[in-house]
Design an enzyme around this catalytic site. Structure first.
Site, PDB file in Angstrom:
ATOM      1  N   HIS A   1      63.686  82.337  98.762  1.00 50.90           N
ATOM      2  CA  HIS A   1      63.107  83.097  97.666  1.00 50.90           C
ATOM      3  C   HIS A   1      62.151  84.154  98.204  1.00 50.90           C
ATOM      4  O   HIS A   1      61.646  84.054  99.328  1.00 50.90           O
ATOM      5  CB  HIS A   1      62.335  82.177  96.709  1.00 50.90           C
ATOM      6  CG  HIS A   1      61.127  81.535  97.319  1.00 50.90           C
ATOM      7  ND1 HIS A   1      61.209  80.549  98.282  1.00 50.90           N
ATOM      8  CD2 HIS A   1      59.796  81.760  97.114  1.00 50.90           C
ATOM      9  CE1 HIS A   1      59.991  80.187  98.637  1.00 50.90           C
ATOM     10  NE2 HIS A   1      59.110  80.905  97.957  1.00 50.90           N
TER      11      HIS A   1
ATOM     12  N   ASP B   1      58.553  85.640  96.765  1.00 54.22           N
ATOM     13  CA  ASP B   1      57.586  85.060  95.835  1.00 54.22           C
ATOM     14  C   ASP B   1      57.538  85.790  94.497  1.00 54.22           C
ATOM     15  O   ASP B   1      57.378  87.022  94.433  1.00 54.22           O
ATOM     16  CB  ASP B   1      56.186  85.070  96.452  1.00 54.22           C
ATOM     17  CG  ASP B   1      55.988  83.952  97.463  1.00 54.22           C
ATOM     18  OD1 ASP B   1      56.689  82.929  97.367  1.00 54.22           O
ATOM     19  OD2 ASP B   1      55.117  84.103  98.345  1.00 54.22           O
TER      20      ASP B   1
ATOM     21  N   ARG C   1      47.091  79.573  99.576  1.00 52.73           N
ATOM     22  CA  ARG C   1      47.655  80.928  99.592  1.00 52.73           C
ATOM     23  C   ARG C   1      46.894  81.851  98.652  1.00 52.73           C
ATOM     24  O   ARG C   1      46.540  81.472  97.537  1.00 52.73           O
ATOM     25  CB  ARG C   1      49.125  80.877  99.153  1.00 52.73           C
ATOM     26  CG  ARG C   1      49.868  82.216  99.269  1.00 52.73           C
ATOM     27  CD  ARG C   1      51.233  82.140  98.634  1.00 52.73           C
ATOM     28  NE  ARG C   1      51.141  82.084  97.180  1.00 52.73           N
ATOM     29  CZ  ARG C   1      52.170  81.765  96.375  1.00 52.73           C
ATOM     30  NH1 ARG C   1      53.335  81.435  96.902  1.00 52.73           N
ATOM     31  NH2 ARG C   1      52.010  81.755  95.067  1.00 52.73           N
TER      32      ARG C   1
ATOM     33  N   HIS D   1      61.725  83.820 102.145  1.00 49.78           N
ATOM     34  CA  HIS D   1      61.355  82.699 103.006  1.00 49.78           C
ATOM     35  C   HIS D   1      61.796  81.370 102.408  1.00 49.78           C
ATOM     36  O   HIS D   1      62.188  81.285 101.241  1.00 49.78           O
ATOM     37  CB  HIS D   1      59.849  82.694 103.306  1.00 49.78           C
ATOM     38  CG  HIS D   1      58.972  82.604 102.098  1.00 49.78           C
ATOM     39  ND1 HIS D   1      58.697  83.678 101.273  1.00 49.78           N
ATOM     40  CD2 HIS D   1      58.282  81.561 101.550  1.00 49.78           C
ATOM     41  CE1 HIS D   1      57.900  83.322 100.297  1.00 49.78           C
ATOM     42  NE2 HIS D   1      57.630  82.029 100.436  1.00 49.78           N
TER      43      HIS D   1
END
Length: 298
Positions: free
Chosen positions: A104, A106, A267, A252
């Site tokens: 995917h 993000d 994150r 990723h």
């Protein structure tokens, strides 16, 4: 310019593969960094798509201060609540059922997915738990010319009700209770480098103007180019690592091969402009209001 910045800042950049990934040395992300140091890191990020800094000791304030040197921060997540007092943070915590073991980019189910992501490793299992990134620009460049020309014209609808959600989200009902959809170009033009790259991944649901089976086949064909091993880099985490990736030119996959062992990262992400296709048409939101997330407003 790159050699000058390295000489001025002491920052080193060591490539990991021929197409993607580099290790940044000589940087303490928690320190007061010069504009030249930030420029050197940014240049490496744009060139190598994902960069890694080892042995960084950062709390929330230090992480957000560092990331904000690269742009205004988004809120933590458009769906999940942020931890109290840390509005820009998204906790990637295996105890909460958080996994991303599906290719995917993000948050492509919203109109303005983030530009850059900064993931700080806090807890790593004794074995497993690597993450793989793919260079969506070299993937696009590696397609046959006829396929590139065809892809340049396509628009794809991305949704939070998708294959990614089916594979990775434990509380699926809560995740899709508010629908979010955005229409993006299949090929986007990077706002800083001008590179063309594939905008695909697990949130991609259907190709505009094509029936369901044809949509799936078209997405699958392009996705196979994106995830070819030669376009990827695999990172073996250590506690304290920071990965910074350009979400505008990568996809990723966080490998779920660590069983019931604990894995946790924190994150923060940087606001991006709306993606634009080769024809100049921007992405558009189809449903769900994520304007607060995308502009960093509480």
């Amino acid at each position: 310019m790159t050699e000058t910045l390295q000489a001025q800042t002491g920052v080193t950049v060591t490539p990991l593969t021929g197409n993607i990934g580099a290790v940044i040395g000589g940087v303490d992300a928690g320190a007061e960094l010069s504009d030249g140091t930030i420029a050197r890191i940014r240049a490496a990020l744009l060139q190598y798509k994902v960069v890694f800094l080892r042995d960084q000791d950062l709390d929330y304030a230090a992480q957000t201060a560092f990331a904000s040197r690269f742009g205004k921060l988004t809120l933590g997540h458009p769906i999940y609540d942020a931890p109290e007092g840390r509005p820009n943070l998204r906790e990637m915590d295996s105890k909460q059922g958080t996994r991303a073991n599906h290719w995917h980019t993000d948050l492509t189910f919203i109109e303005r997915p983030p530009a850059f992501a900064f993931l700080h490793s806090k807890v790593i299992p004794p074995v497993g738990g690597d993450t793989v990134w793919a260079n969506a620009a070299t993937a696009y460049a590696g397609m046959p010319a006829e396929l590139r020309q065809f892809a340049d014209q396509l628009r794809i609808v991305h949704s939070n009700d998708c294959d990614f959600t089916d594979d990775t989200v434990i509380e699926r009902g809560a995740y899709i209770s508010t629908p979010y959809e955005a229409e993006h170009p299949a090929v986007r033009v990077h706002p800083e480098t001008g590179e063309r790259s594939l905008l695909l991944g697990g949130f991609a649901r259907r190709v505009v103007g094509y029936p369901p089976q044809a949509s799936r086949d078209l997405i699958r064909v392009m996705q196979e180019y994106l995830t070819k091993p030669e376009h990827t880099v695999r990172w073996q985490w250590r506690v304290g690592d920071i990965a910074i990736w350009d979400n505008q030119s990568t996809a990723h996959y966080a490998i779920y091969d660590y069983g019931n062992q604990y894995r946790r990262g924190e994150r923060v992400t940087v606001v991006a402009p709306t993606p634009v296709g080769v024809d100049g048409r921007p992405s558009v939101a189809l449903c769900g209001d994520t304007s607060a997330y995308s502009t960093g407003r509480d």
